[in-house]
Design a protein around this motif. Structure first.
Motif, PDB file in Angstrom:
ATOM      1  N   LEU A 144       0.903  -1.001  -0.087  1.00 57.85           N
ATOM      2  CA  LEU A 144      -0.133  -0.019   0.143  1.00 57.85           C
ATOM      3  C   LEU A 144       0.755   1.204   0.047  1.00 57.85           C
ATOM      4  O   LEU A 144       0.357   2.218  -0.749  1.00 57.85           O
ATOM      5  CB  LEU A 144      -1.018   0.003   1.076  1.00 57.85           C
ATOM      6  CG  LEU A 144      -2.175  -0.909   1.021  1.00 57.85           C
ATOM      7  CD1 LEU A 144      -3.176  -0.824   2.058  1.00 57.85           C
ATOM      8  CD2 LEU A 144      -3.209  -0.336  -0.148  1.00 57.85           C
ATOM      9  N   PRO A 145       2.028   1.263   0.756  1.00 58.43           N
ATOM     10  CA  PRO A 145       2.553   2.862   0.648  1.00 58.43           C
ATOM     11  C   PRO A 145       3.176   2.969  -0.521  1.00 58.43           C
ATOM     12  O   PRO A 145       3.487   4.104  -0.827  1.00 58.43           O
ATOM     13  CB  PRO A 145       3.787   2.420   1.757  1.00 58.43           C
ATOM     14  CG  PRO A 145       3.468   1.310   2.744  1.00 58.43           C
ATOM     15  CD  PRO A 145       2.491   0.470   1.779  1.00 58.43           C
ATOM     16  N   ILE A 147       1.498   3.819  -3.176  1.00 59.15           N
ATOM     17  CA  ILE A 147       0.591   4.645  -3.697  1.00 59.15           C
ATOM     18  C   ILE A 147       0.934   6.107  -3.679  1.00 59.15           C
ATOM     19  O   ILE A 147       0.808   7.140  -4.593  1.00 59.15           O
ATOM     20  CB  ILE A 147      -0.808   4.518  -2.988  1.00 59.15           C
ATOM     21  CG1 ILE A 147      -2.007   4.816  -3.923  1.00 59.15           C
ATOM     22  CG2 ILE A 147      -0.620   5.248  -1.681  1.00 59.15           C
ATOM     23  CD1 ILE A 147      -3.314   4.627  -3.257  1.00 59.15           C
ATOM     24  N   PHE A 148       1.876   6.591  -2.773  1.00 56.38           N
ATOM     25  CA  PHE A 148       2.486   7.871  -2.584  1.00 56.38           C
ATOM     26  C   PHE A 148       4.082   7.660  -2.658  1.00 56.38           C
ATOM     27  O   PHE A 148       4.690   7.256  -2.000  1.00 56.38           O
ATOM     28  CB  PHE A 148       2.155   8.321  -1.192  1.00 56.38           C
ATOM     29  CG  PHE A 148       3.026   9.980  -1.018  1.00 56.38           C
ATOM     30  CD1 PHE A 148       2.673  10.650  -1.970  1.00 56.38           C
ATOM     31  CD2 PHE A 148       3.847   9.866  -0.190  1.00 56.38           C
ATOM     32  CE1 PHE A 148       2.897  12.061  -1.676  1.00 56.38           C
ATOM     33  CE2 PHE A 148       4.591  11.057   0.236  1.00 56.38           C
ATOM     34  CZ  PHE A 148       4.056  12.356  -0.764  1.00 56.38           C
TER      35      PHE A 148
ATOM     36  N   PRO B  25      -5.606   9.378  -5.377  1.00 58.02           N
ATOM     37  CA  PRO B  25      -5.059   8.159  -4.764  1.00 58.02           C
ATOM     38  C   PRO B  25      -3.689   8.663  -4.364  1.00 58.02           C
ATOM     39  O   PRO B  25      -3.335   8.168  -3.087  1.00 58.02           O
ATOM     40  CB  PRO B  25      -4.720   7.309  -6.008  1.00 58.02           C
ATOM     41  CG  PRO B  25      -5.553   7.477  -7.057  1.00 58.02           C
ATOM     42  CD  PRO B  25      -5.942   8.998  -6.959  1.00 58.02           C
ATOM     43  N   SER B  26      -2.913   9.347  -5.047  1.00 55.56           N
ATOM     44  CA  SER B  26      -1.704   9.815  -4.529  1.00 55.56           C
ATOM     45  C   SER B  26      -1.669  10.742  -3.149  1.00 55.56           C
ATOM     46  O   SER B  26      -1.140  10.613  -2.367  1.00 55.56           O
ATOM     47  CB  SER B  26      -1.047  10.472  -5.623  1.00 55.56           C
ATOM     48  OG  SER B  26       0.128  11.356  -5.078  1.00 55.56           O
ATOM     49  N   LEU B  27      -2.825  11.605  -3.326  1.00 52.55           N
ATOM     50  CA  LEU B  27      -3.095  12.633  -2.313  1.00 52.55           C
ATOM     51  C   LEU B  27      -3.374  11.873  -0.953  1.00 52.55           C
ATOM     52  O   LEU B  27      -3.125  12.146   0.018  1.00 52.55           O
ATOM     53  CB  LEU B  27      -4.250  13.296  -2.775  1.00 52.55           C
ATOM     54  CG  LEU B  27      -4.232  15.142  -1.910  1.00 52.55           C
ATOM     55  CD1 LEU B  27      -2.892  15.505  -2.418  1.00 52.55           C
ATOM     56  CD2 LEU B  27      -5.368  15.765  -2.371  1.00 52.55           C
ATOM     57  N   LEU B  28      -4.336  10.909  -1.179  1.00 54.69           N
ATOM     58  CA  LEU B  28      -4.650   9.880   0.017  1.00 54.69           C
ATOM     59  C   LEU B  28      -3.427   9.251   0.622  1.00 54.69           C
ATOM     60  O   LEU B  28      -3.129   9.050   1.853  1.00 54.69           O
ATOM     61  CB  LEU B  28      -5.605   8.801  -0.520  1.00 54.69           C
ATOM     62  CG  LEU B  28      -6.511   8.302   0.527  1.00 54.69           C
ATOM     63  CD1 LEU B  28      -7.639   9.151   1.060  1.00 54.69           C
ATOM     64  CD2 LEU B  28      -7.120   6.880  -0.019  1.00 54.69           C
ATOM     65  N   GLY B  29      -2.463   8.791  -0.301  1.00 54.89           N
ATOM     66  CA  GLY B  29      -1.032   8.108   0.090  1.00 54.89           C
ATOM     67  C   GLY B  29      -0.178   9.260   0.986  1.00 54.89           C
ATOM     68  O   GLY B  29       0.395   8.979   1.993  1.00 54.89           O
ATOM     69  N   LEU B  30      -0.217  10.473   0.356  1.00 51.88           N
ATOM     70  CA  LEU B  30       0.407  11.709   1.093  1.00 51.88           C
ATOM     71  C   LEU B  30      -0.110  11.762   2.696  1.00 51.88           C
ATOM     72  O   LEU B  30       0.687  11.751   3.463  1.00 51.88           O
ATOM     73  CB  LEU B  30       0.274  13.044   0.431  1.00 51.88           C
ATOM     74  CG  LEU B  30       0.720  14.176   1.276  1.00 51.88           C
ATOM     75  CD1 LEU B  30       2.279  14.226   0.963  1.00 51.88           C
ATOM     76  CD2 LEU B  30       0.187  15.552   0.323  1.00 51.88           C
ATOM     77  N   PHE B  33       0.280   7.945   4.626  1.00 49.23           N
ATOM     78  CA  PHE B  33       1.359   7.470   4.697  1.00 49.23           C
ATOM     79  C   PHE B  33       2.567   8.304   5.041  1.00 49.23           C
ATOM     80  O   PHE B  33       3.742   7.810   5.093  1.00 49.23           O
ATOM     81  CB  PHE B  33       1.768   6.571   3.460  1.00 49.23           C
ATOM     82  CG  PHE B  33       0.951   5.315   3.105  1.00 49.23           C
ATOM     83  CD1 PHE B  33       0.701   4.460   4.376  1.00 49.23           C
ATOM     84  CD2 PHE B  33       0.118   5.219   2.166  1.00 49.23           C
ATOM     85  CE1 PHE B  33      -0.220   3.405   4.259  1.00 49.23           C
ATOM     86  CE2 PHE B  33      -0.823   4.191   2.067  1.00 49.23           C
ATOM     87  CZ  PHE B  33      -0.795   3.339   3.063  1.00 49.23           C
TER      88      PHE B  33
END
Lengths: 275, 308
Positions: A144-145, A147-148, B25-30, B33
């Motif tokens: 999952l990590p 994704i960013f 998706p990326s913003l959620l990850g930011l 995580f």
């Protein structure tokens, strides 16, 4: 050829070969040790080449961990990790470079700033989060990590900015929606960067140690490096087993590297069309 | 609904609705995580949380908040300085050796002679190897009595040290495996900086009678200084985060000679379950890395050449 040039060439090959030998030597030692019996690894004088080659160490490696399963785990994790990284980062890069919104420069700066954060700082809270989500000993915790990935976003923003607006406009005039523009124009034109990122991301995930060590503690969930590290006992290291395990663990990535090299070339060639 | 054609010279700035699905998706990850854990980590570093009690449950802060106590203990204890000393020793040996090795490899690979592609594969093999495998292989190579290294040295009449078992040599051994594994990686980065140099500079230098050595130092190195700078930044950050080699090869020993920052954070957090203390340690690491990077950024103006 002049004498001076010939000397230069000789010197070149001498130095290159010395470095190659230094690079290869530990691997040769690994192969030699892996073929020794438990007694032979402690013989004095040492045997540079095993006198009675034995496959015992390999048998022990394969009985101590389920090799196919572990390779499967590693492959599944690394492939998912890479695909998610590329997709999520390319989508974000498209938003930053080609759609644009108020505050996009500021947000991109925030992305870049997060690259400075060492993973160790976020490790403890992430452990808690994964625990809360009951993802420990679940591949999701390691995947999952992905994704960013600010670095991938940054690289792809650079590449997307180089795509001429005219291309996108032309597609829009032909009636393409924004998702089609992304999929049919932006993504293919980023292929060179995507293929480079794919290789580096895959390698990063494949060889990762600290996070999978914390997340995947059950034997049947382990990735290759973690399973390999469990071969190491506390007392009396069985070097033949450790070397056999190391060798076996290297086989998949070497095969992948040889295959990916070809893809890499194709990616570079596809990059040749960029405007 | 969707944005109409963009103006030439860049995208419109009001495409938030169009951008949202791409960014989500990326913003959620930011958030999940990166930013949220960053905040929580800062908070934990002000507590004596042991990893057992429910984090941030009602009454958590009353029970566990201890202010700057962790930081005070770390900064006033001898351990941090010992660990920084070990890391410093690693950096002093690793950076020059790694840079020399990767520059040499890049230089050799920039040649157009026959066989270069074979050398490239061989130099890259250590990079493909995982840290775990590399560390295990070198542990065997450096085994004092039965290892390859000391038996090789013995052929030249040299009595090798105990390497990983000797507190004077353990860090040097870790430097050895790190240089061996990293040289090919950084070598390729330097190579990409090297091949971009305009050939006419070399021709001009040759006409002026410059030799290979002089051309390398006066043309190649200055013109690839941005690549060298990048390598130095990355290598230094990596050096502060040194971990798998230490875990596998020495476990921080002998006599704490190879204890380093991340090893401490791991040990306190996940072996002793002193999460607050480990989090404070990680923030000190963060500050050190930022300071070092900032210093390098400042110093680059003196020697990095972007005009090429």
């Amino acid at each position: 050829m002049t004498l001076k040039k010939r000397l230069g060439t000789t010197g070149y090959y001498v130095v290159s070969t010395v470095i190659a030998v230094v690079s290869m030597f530990p691997f040769l030692w690994m192969i030699s040790t892996s073929l020794k019996s438990q007694g032979a690894i402690m013989s004095i004088p040492i045997q540079w080449i095993p006198q009675e080659p034995s496959g015992d160490a390999y048998v022990e490696v394969f009985t101590k961990f389920n090799f196919l399963r572990t390779v499967g785990n590693s492959l599944f994790i690394s492939v998912s990790y890479t695909v998610i990284t590329l997709l999520s980062s390319a989508m974000a890069a498209f938003a930053f470079a080609k759609v644009g919104f108020c505050g996009n420069d500021l947000l991109l700066k925030l992305y870049l700033a997060t690259m400075m954060i060492p993973t160790q700082v976020t490790m403890i809270p992430l452990f808690v989060i994964m625990n809360k989500l009951s993802l420990i000993n679940n591949f999701g915790s390691v995947i999952l990590p992905s994704i960013f990935k600010p670095f991938a976003v940054f690289m792809l923003v650079q590449q997307m900015r180089a795509i001429p607006e005219d291309y996108l406009d032309a597609a829009r005039i032909d009636g393409a929606g924004i998702f089609q523009v992304f999929r049919k124009i932006a993504l293919p034109m980023c292929l060179p960067t995507l293929s480079t990122l794919a290789v580096t991301t895959f390698m990063e995930s494949w060889n990762d140690y600290l996070w999978p060590l914390l997340m995947l503690t059950q034997r049947e969930k382990m990735t290759l490096p973690i399973a390999l590290s469990t071969l190491q006992g506390t007392y009396n290291p069985q070097y033949n087993v450790l070397m056999a395990g190391s060798l076996v663990s290297m086989v998949p990535i070497i095969i992948i590297y040889i295959m990916a090299q070809r893809n890499f070339k194709n990616g570079m060639m596809a990059g040749g069309i960029k405007g | 609904m969707p944005q109409k054609a963009n103006r030439r010279g860049g995208p419109k700035k009001d495409g938030l609705l169009t951008a949202a699905p791409f960014l989500l998706p990326s913003l959620l990850g930011l958030l999940v995580f990166s930013l949220l854990p960053l905040l929580v980590s800062a908070l934990i570093s002000f507590t004596d949380w042991n990893g057992l009690d429910q984090l941030l449950a009602p009454g958590f802060l009353q029970e566990h908040f201890i202010g700057l106590e962790n930081y005070k203990n770390i900064l006033s204890g001898a351990e941090l300085w010992k660990v920084l000393g070990n890391t410093g020793a690693y950096i002093i040996m690793y950076i020059p050796l790694m840079l020399a090795a990767s520059l040499l490899e890049a230089y050799l690979l920039s040649s157009t002679r026959r066989g270069v592609s074979a050398f490239r594969v061989v130099y890259y093999l250590p990079v493909l190897t995982s840290w775990v495998a590399a560390s295990l292989i070198w542990t065997s190579v450096l085994s004092p009595q039965y290892g390859a290294m000391n038996n090789l040295l013995a052929l030249f009449g040299i009595q090798g040290p105990g390497w990983l078992l000797d507190e004077k040599w353990a860090m040097a051994a870790i430097v050895l495996v790190s240089v061996w594994k990293d040289a090919g990686f950084f070598g390729l980065i330097l190579l990409s900086g090297m091949v971009g140099i305009n050939k006419s500079y070399y021709e001009a230098a040759s006409l002026d009678g410059a030799g290979t050595w002089k051309k390398f130092w006066r043309i190649t190195v200055p013109l690839m200084s941005p690549a060298i700078f990048y390598v130095l930044i990355v290598a230094l950050i990596n050096a502060f985060q040194l971990f798998p080699q230490v875990m596998i090869m020495t476990d921080g020993g002998p006599n704490s000679a190879t204890q380093v920052m991340v090893e401490r954070i791991y040990r306190y957090g996940f072996r002793y379950f002193r999460m607050g203390y480990a989090a404070a340690f990680s923030w000190i690491l963060f500050v050190i890395i930022m300071a070092c990077t900032a210093i390098q950024m400042k110093a680059q103006k003196r020697w990095v050449n972007y005009d090429a």
